[in-house]
Motif scaffolding. Structure first.
Motif, mmCIF file in Angstrom:
data_model
loop_
_atom_site.group_PDB
_atom_site.id
_atom_site.type_symbol
_atom_site.label_atom_id
_atom_site.label_comp_id
_atom_site.label_asym_id
_atom_site.label_seq_id
_atom_site.Cartn_x
_atom_site.Cartn_y
_atom_site.Cartn_z
ATOM 1 N N GLU A 1 36.943 66.858 95.469
ATOM 2 C CA GLU A 1 36.893 68.051 94.616
ATOM 3 C C GLU A 1 35.921 67.800 93.474
ATOM 4 O O GLU A 1 36.143 66.912 92.646
ATOM 5 C CB GLU A 1 38.278 68.385 94.067
ATOM 6 C CG GLU A 1 38.310 69.676 93.261
ATOM 7 C CD GLU A 1 39.713 70.068 92.839
ATOM 8 O OE1 GLU A 1 39.907 71.228 92.459
ATOM 9 O OE2 GLU A 1 40.614 69.211 92.881
ATOM 10 N N ASP A 2 34.859 68.584 93.429
ATOM 11 C CA ASP A 2 33.832 68.445 92.398
ATOM 12 C C ASP A 2 34.122 69.448 91.279
ATOM 13 O O ASP A 2 33.796 70.623 91.380
ATOM 14 C CB ASP A 2 32.458 68.710 93.009
ATOM 15 C CG ASP A 2 31.318 68.482 92.020
ATOM 16 O OD1 ASP A 2 31.604 68.276 90.827
ATOM 17 O OD2 ASP A 2 30.151 68.526 92.453
ATOM 18 N N MET A 3 34.734 68.963 90.199
ATOM 19 C CA MET A 3 35.139 69.843 89.107
ATOM 20 C C MET A 3 33.968 70.320 88.253
ATOM 21 O O MET A 3 34.155 71.125 87.345
ATOM 22 C CB MET A 3 36.169 69.134 88.222
ATOM 23 C CG MET A 3 37.494 68.864 88.914
ATOM 24 S SD MET A 3 38.272 70.356 89.595
ATOM 25 C CE MET A 3 38.644 71.257 88.092
ATOM 26 N N SER A 4 32.759 69.854 88.546
ATOM 27 C CA SER A 4 31.600 70.376 87.827
ATOM 28 C C SER A 4 31.122 71.702 88.406
ATOM 29 O O SER A 4 30.299 72.389 87.803
ATOM 30 C CB SER A 4 30.448 69.359 87.870
ATOM 31 O OG SER A 4 29.934 69.228 89.187
ATOM 32 N N LYS A 5 31.643 72.071 89.569
ATOM 33 C CA LYS A 5 31.265 73.329 90.217
ATOM 34 C C LYS A 5 32.161 74.487 89.758
ATOM 35 O O LYS A 5 33.287 74.269 89.307
ATOM 36 C CB LYS A 5 31.404 73.205 91.736
ATOM 37 C CG LYS A 5 30.434 72.277 92.422
ATOM 38 C CD LYS A 5 30.684 72.312 93.930
ATOM 39 C CE LYS A 5 29.695 71.465 94.696
ATOM 40 N NZ LYS A 5 29.954 71.526 96.152
#
Length: 347
Positions: A135-139
């Motif tokens: 999970e890329d929380m910067s997206k």
């Protein structure tokens, strides 16, 4: 192929999942797709063309009824019926877009073969999965959810939000506006002052003054929207100098989607209705304080986010003694953003 989507709430999160549903349908056009959702957000996906079935969980209602004398047995019976419905298909794929214990429990109860979700142990949800996606929380949330669709082989070359507005929704909204001498085809601006977190709220007085300036200086009617339990909407409407239409509690979610679709602009806090407006392709002026617009701002082009770059923001806190990040937003700058967006849409 049987696919189960688990995204229970809330309004904005459900809207963020819609492009993933469309991408999965494009990848598996002949699959049977079921979506499990809680009742408060269920209207958003009613009659969706990419869905074969919607299973509605009354989780909050069941919990209330289990604590009330005389309601325990009916609640247990309804819960058992829900579980039977959940398990009446053999799911090849179950996708947990929610990533919390309440969604993980449904994933476990479904009996699905491939149980897909994020590589996260939030509320121990990862324990119930056998396929995990980073999970890329910067997206933005929309793009994070699309990573789960990509894991299934989808290739979303477009981001498609579908809310199945029908003739009943159009007729109800048209009649609501006609009762206030507003034609649905005439220009109007919608204002959504509500938010689930207290820290996301802008002051009532400022919303009232903004409505006054839109009406007096732009000569455009203002429609206030929000849930039925929001007393502050009545306060805001009562504080305005001129006529201001308050549709508090008078619209379903798909009614609201149509209303926003017809609006020239929506001014809103960071909230579910903000995401509904953006999904319908309407320009949004969004007021942000404790949250991050990069992750949960109005998705797409043509929107304007107003926020103060304070050292403490975004803090993601639901309570705050000062709420400085919201209080520093002025009526003048929000009104100027409205003027600019209206001008851009006219050009």
């Amino acid at each position: 192929m049987n696919i189960l989507i688990v995204k229970l709430s809330a309004i904005g999160d459900v809207v963020h999942t819609l492009p993933s549903l469309s991408a999965i349908r494009d990848r598996y056009p002949r699959a049977h797709i079921t979506w499990v959702i809680e009742e408060a957000s269920a209207d958003l996906i009613a009659n969706h063309p990419a869905l074969d079935r919607v299973l509605v969980s009354r989780r909050k209602g069941w919990l209330r009824e289990l604590q009330r004398s005389g309601k325990t047995r009916p609640a247990l019976a309804e819960m058992a019926e829900f579980i039977r419905g959940l398990r009446d298909r053999s799911y090849d794929v179950v996708i947990d877009f929610h990533g919390l214990f309440k969604s993980a429990l449904i994933v476990a109860l479904s009996g699905g073969k491939r149980k897909i979700g994020y590589d996260s142990m939030q509320e121990l949800s990862g324990l119930f999965l056998n396929e995990k996606v980073p999970e890329d929380m910067s997206k933005h949330a929309v793009d994070r959810y699309l990573d789960l669709a990509r894991h299934l082989g989808a290739d979303p070359n477009r981001v498609e939000f579908t809310i199945a507005v029908d003739n009943d929704n159009r007729l109800r909204v048209s009649k609501l506006l006609e009762a206030h001498d507003i034609n649905i085809t005439a220009p109007f601006i919608a204002v959504n002052p509500v938010a689930f977190w207290e820290t996301k709220l802008w002051e009532d007085e400022k919303f009232a003054r903004l409505c006054d300036r839109i009406g007096e200086e732009l000569d455009i009617p203002v429609i206030i929207t929000g849930g039925g339990g929001e007393k502050r909407l009545e306060r805001i409407a009562g504080m305005t100098r001129g006529p201001c239409v308050n549709l508090q509690g008078k619209t379903t979610l798909r009614d609201l989607a149509y209303l926003y679709q017809k609006a020239r602009l929506v001014v809103t806090t960071d909230s579910g209705p903000m995401h509904v407006a953006a999904a319908m392709g309407t320009p949004v002026v969004a007021l942000f304080g404790p949250t991050d617009p990069v992750r949960t701002g109005p998705y797409g082009e043509g929107h304007r986010v107003i926020r103060k770059n304070l050292p403490c923001s975004p803090c993601f806190l639901k309570t705050c003694k000062t709420m400085q990040c919201m209080k520093e937003i002025s009526v003048d700058e929000v009104f100027q953003a409205v003027v600019e967006k209206i001008g851009n849409r006219d050009s």
